[in-house]
Design an enzyme around this catalytic site. Structure first.
Site, PDB file in Angstrom:
ATOM      1  N   ARG A  32      24.310   2.338 -15.934  1.00  0.00           N
ATOM      2  CA  ARG A  32      22.887   2.435 -15.572  1.00  0.00           C
ATOM      3  C   ARG A  32      22.259   1.043 -15.567  1.00  0.00           C
ATOM      4  O   ARG A  32      22.230   0.358 -16.600  1.00  0.00           O
ATOM      5  CB  ARG A  32      22.198   3.318 -16.601  1.00  0.00           C
ATOM      6  CG  ARG A  32      20.754   3.549 -16.319  1.00  0.00           C
ATOM      7  CD  ARG A  32      20.141   4.441 -17.376  1.00  0.00           C
ATOM      8  NE  ARG A  32      18.793   4.788 -17.008  1.00  0.00           N
ATOM      9  CZ  ARG A  32      17.994   5.538 -17.744  1.00  0.00           C
ATOM     10  NH1 ARG A  32      18.445   6.032 -18.891  1.00  0.00           N
ATOM     11  NH2 ARG A  32      16.772   5.804 -17.358  1.00  0.00           N
ATOM     12  N   ALA A  33      21.725   0.652 -14.410  1.00  0.00           N
ATOM     13  CA  ALA A  33      21.264  -0.736 -14.272  1.00  0.00           C
ATOM     14  C   ALA A  33      20.021  -1.017 -15.102  1.00  0.00           C
ATOM     15  O   ALA A  33      19.906  -2.066 -15.739  1.00  0.00           O
ATOM     16  CB  ALA A  33      20.991  -1.034 -12.801  1.00  0.00           C
ATOM     17  N   HIS A  76      22.096  -7.534  -9.193  1.00  0.00           N
ATOM     18  CA  HIS A  76      21.309  -6.382  -9.655  1.00  0.00           C
ATOM     19  C   HIS A  76      20.579  -6.717 -10.942  1.00  0.00           C
ATOM     20  O   HIS A  76      21.206  -6.939 -11.972  1.00  0.00           O
ATOM     21  CB  HIS A  76      22.240  -5.184  -9.870  1.00  0.00           C
ATOM     22  CG  HIS A  76      21.551  -3.860  -9.715  1.00  0.00           C
ATOM     23  ND1 HIS A  76      20.365  -3.565 -10.331  1.00  0.00           N
ATOM     24  CD2 HIS A  76      21.892  -2.749  -9.008  1.00  0.00           C
ATOM     25  CE1 HIS A  76      20.008  -2.326  -9.998  1.00  0.00           C
ATOM     26  NE2 HIS A  76      20.919  -1.816  -9.195  1.00  0.00           N
ATOM     27  N   GLU A 106      22.481   4.744  -4.371  1.00  0.00           N
ATOM     28  CA  GLU A 106      21.949   4.540  -5.717  1.00  0.00           C
ATOM     29  C   GLU A 106      21.575   5.882  -6.341  1.00  0.00           C
ATOM     30  O   GLU A 106      20.515   6.056  -6.928  1.00  0.00           O
ATOM     31  CB  GLU A 106      20.732   3.602  -5.707  1.00  0.00           C
ATOM     32  CG  GLU A 106      20.448   3.016  -7.090  1.00  0.00           C
ATOM     33  CD  GLU A 106      19.415   1.902  -7.080  1.00  0.00           C
ATOM     34  OE1 GLU A 106      18.669   1.784  -6.120  1.00  0.00           O
ATOM     35  OE2 GLU A 106      19.396   1.143  -8.062  1.00  0.00           O
ATOM     36  N   ARG A 124      14.055  10.096  -7.037  1.00  0.00           N
ATOM     37  CA  ARG A 124      14.831  11.328  -7.192  1.00  0.00           C
ATOM     38  C   ARG A 124      14.236  12.530  -6.464  1.00  0.00           C
ATOM     39  O   ARG A 124      14.820  13.599  -6.454  1.00  0.00           O
ATOM     40  CB  ARG A 124      14.978  11.662  -8.681  1.00  0.00           C
ATOM     41  CG  ARG A 124      15.633  10.525  -9.443  1.00  0.00           C
ATOM     42  CD  ARG A 124      15.918  10.877 -10.878  1.00  0.00           C
ATOM     43  NE  ARG A 124      16.451   9.706 -11.587  1.00  0.00           N
ATOM     44  CZ  ARG A 124      17.176   9.764 -12.683  1.00  0.00           C
ATOM     45  NH1 ARG A 124      17.463  10.927 -13.224  1.00  0.00           N
ATOM     46  NH2 ARG A 124      17.619   8.664 -13.256  1.00  0.00           N
TER      47      ARG A 124
HETATM   48 ZN   LIG Z   1      21.270   0.110  -8.616  1.00  0.00          ZN
END
Ligand SMILES: [Zn+2]
Length: 340
Positions: free
Chosen positions: A71-72, A177, A283, A289
């Site tokens: 998870r970035a 990122h 992504e 979402r």
């Molecule tokens: Zn990402």
């Protein structure tokens, strides 16, 4: 048949025990204590979190596999010190490795790095080597480990060179990122991500990085930030800065994904940027979402937009599969090993 390879997926649904450990780790650092032991997480727990989310959506949307990383927004390299980042990176990368081991046909692992604002890149070099030894095919490189302060040297600075040397040696690309924002003026996914993508591209124009590293490869996610929309500005700036044409100066080494989340944006991306530089990505499950009320489909169901592009089938296959295999040679080798 074309493989549909999503180049941009994160384990945003990791088991609660994993996230709880992170909170305990942060609290322990604050208290000057040693962190607790990492919890036992069963294979079934991992399966549940993936099958209810990433794998379900992947199948519903007709993709085949995801290039999968931690998870970035939770990488948060600005939290704690380098040893905190190192333990957190190892915990995350080991978890990603387990996902890939449980579903080797679906997940190709990409690692996060134990970056920290005051640290050099040696810890990241070590972790990249460790992960590639475990079968990882790439990494996520954070250009701003300060979390929204943009105080790190530009990506073209020699600060990063030892890490690039390792990337070249291992033949792995990096997705540029950033992580969570600790700047209240920068919303993480709406402002910080897109700004960082755009900033990274401009740094690459200003420098001559790919003269020193002709085989180095970066993916700039989220459609390349503002770059494709402002392509004339960047070409014009390159000209004013007496840099060569972007085609040779940057675009042999830089790739954009399709995480743009609406059809006109993906149309523009494919119209402006050579299709050889575009990788399918969603992504998912990630930044946005919900369902777009104007289409009735999920914003991040980006395969739909690529399917609808007015391009040749050859170009579409490159966006879905060929470009990813070219940018991630270790993925290509993996797939060839499976007869694909
Ligand atoms: Zn990402």
């Amino acid at each position: 048949m074309t493989l549909i390879i999503d180049c941009h997926g994160h384990y945003t649904t990791a088991p609660a025990a994993h996230n709880d450990w992170r909170e305990a780790q942060k609290a322990a650092f604050k208290a000057g204590e040693a962190p607790p032991a990492y919890p036992a997480i069963s294979d079934d727990e991992i399966r549940e979190t993936l099958e209810a989310n990433q794998i379900r959506l992947l199948k519903e949307r007709g993709a085949d596999m995801t290039i999968f990383s931690p998870r970035a927004s939770a990488m948060a390299p600005h939290v704690g010190d380098e040893s905190v980042s190192r333990a957190w990176a190892i915990a995350n990368n080991d978890l990603i490795k387990r996902c890939a081991d449980l579903y080797p046909d679906i997940f190709a692992p990409v690692c996060m790095l134990p970056q920290s604002p005051a640290a050099d890149m040696q810890g990241s070099i070590d972790e990249l080597q460790r992960c590639v030894d475990m079968g990882f095919i790439g990494c996520n490189l954070n250009p701003d480990p300060g979390g929204g302060r943009f105080s790190s040297p530009p990506l073209t600075d020699r600060f990063w060179y030892p890490f690039y040397e390792k990337m070249v040696e291992l033949d792995v690309p990096a997705m540029i990122h950033v992580s969570g924002s600790c700047n209240p003026g920068l919303h993480a996914t709406g402002a910080y991500y897109i700004a960082a993508d755009t900033i990274a591209f401009m740094q690459l124009i200003e420098g001559d990085l790919f003269k020193d590293f002709p085989t180095l490869r970066f993916i700039i996610p989220h459609g390349g930030g503002a770059v494709p929309y402002h392509w004339g500005r960047y070409r014009g700036l390159a000209d004013m800065l007496k840099k060569p044409d972007l085609a040779g100066h940057v675009m042999n080494n830089v790739f954009f994904d399709t995480c743009v989340y609406h059809q006109p944006g993906v149309n523009l991306l494919a119209d402006v940027i050579e299709n050889k530089n575009i990788l399918f990505g969603s992504e998912m499950v990630g930044a946005v979402r919900g369902i777009d009320p104007t289409t009735g489909h999920y914003f991040d169901d980006t395969k739909r937009y690529v399917d609808a592009l007015d391009i040749s089938e050859e170009a579409r296959a490159a966006i879905f599969e060929g470009n990813a295999r070219r940018v991630f040679p270790r993925l290509d080798a993996l797939l060839k090993g499976r007869g694909l």
